[in-house]
Design a protein around this motif. Structure first.
Motif, mmCIF file in Angstrom:
data_model
loop_
_atom_site.group_PDB
_atom_site.id
_atom_site.type_symbol
_atom_site.label_atom_id
_atom_site.label_comp_id
_atom_site.label_asym_id
_atom_site.label_seq_id
_atom_site.Cartn_x
_atom_site.Cartn_y
_atom_site.Cartn_z
ATOM 1 N N VAL A 14 -4.347 -34.555 -10.181
ATOM 2 C CA VAL A 14 -3.637 -35.574 -9.404
ATOM 3 C C VAL A 14 -3.887 -35.453 -7.902
ATOM 4 N N ALA A 17 -4.934 -38.662 -5.953
ATOM 5 C CA ALA A 17 -3.847 -39.619 -5.735
ATOM 6 C C ALA A 17 -3.014 -39.221 -4.523
ATOM 7 N N TRP A 18 -2.676 -37.951 -4.430
ATOM 8 C CA TRP A 18 -1.854 -37.490 -3.314
ATOM 9 C C TRP A 18 -2.647 -37.454 -2.008
ATOM 10 N N SER A 54 -0.664 -40.911 -9.231
ATOM 11 C CA SER A 54 -0.680 -39.874 -10.270
ATOM 12 C C SER A 54 -0.570 -40.493 -11.655
ATOM 13 N N ILE A 58 -3.328 -40.032 -14.621
ATOM 14 C CA ILE A 58 -2.949 -39.490 -15.930
ATOM 15 C C ILE A 58 -3.250 -40.533 -17.021
#
Length: 93
Positions: A14, A17-18, A54, A58
C-alpha cells in the motif's frame, strides 16, 4: 513467515497509495486554506486519499492475483484523482 514479514509485505503493497496521498494532500489543503486550517485539512485529505488508494491496490491484488500490475496503478491514479477532485470541490463550496 512471521508477523513482522506480513506487516512489511502489507506496508510495501500500500506504499504507493500513501505516497500519492502524501503528495496530493498538501496541495489540496493549500488550495482550500480559506475554508479551514491547513494542518487539519491536510490530515483529512491524507486519510481520505490514502484509504481509497489502499482499497484500490488491495482490490487490484485480489482481482489480478499479482501486486504491481499497471492496470492497478492506473486505477489507483484514477480513483485518487477522483477523490481529490471531490474533496477540492467540497472544500470550495
Amino acid at each position: 513467515m512471521n508477523a513482522l514479514d506480513v506487516l512489511w509485505h502489507v506496508l510495501g503493497a500500500v506504499a504507493p497509495a500513501w505516497g500519492l496521498a502524501a503528495l496530493l494532500a498538501p496541495l489540496l489543503a493549500w488550495r482550500g486554506r480559506r475554508v479551514r486550517p491547513v494542518v487539519a485539512a491536510w490530515g483529512a485529505h491524507l486519510m481520505w486519499l490514502g484509504v481509497v488508494g489502499s482499497a484500490v491496490l488491495i482490490g487490484g491484488l485480489w482481482w489480478t492475483g499479482q501486486d504491481g500490475r499497471m492496470a492497478t496503478y492506473a486505477a489507483l491514479v484514477g480513483a485518487v484523482g477522483l477523490v481529490a477532485a471531490w474533496r477540492d470541490a467540497a472544500a470550495r463550496r
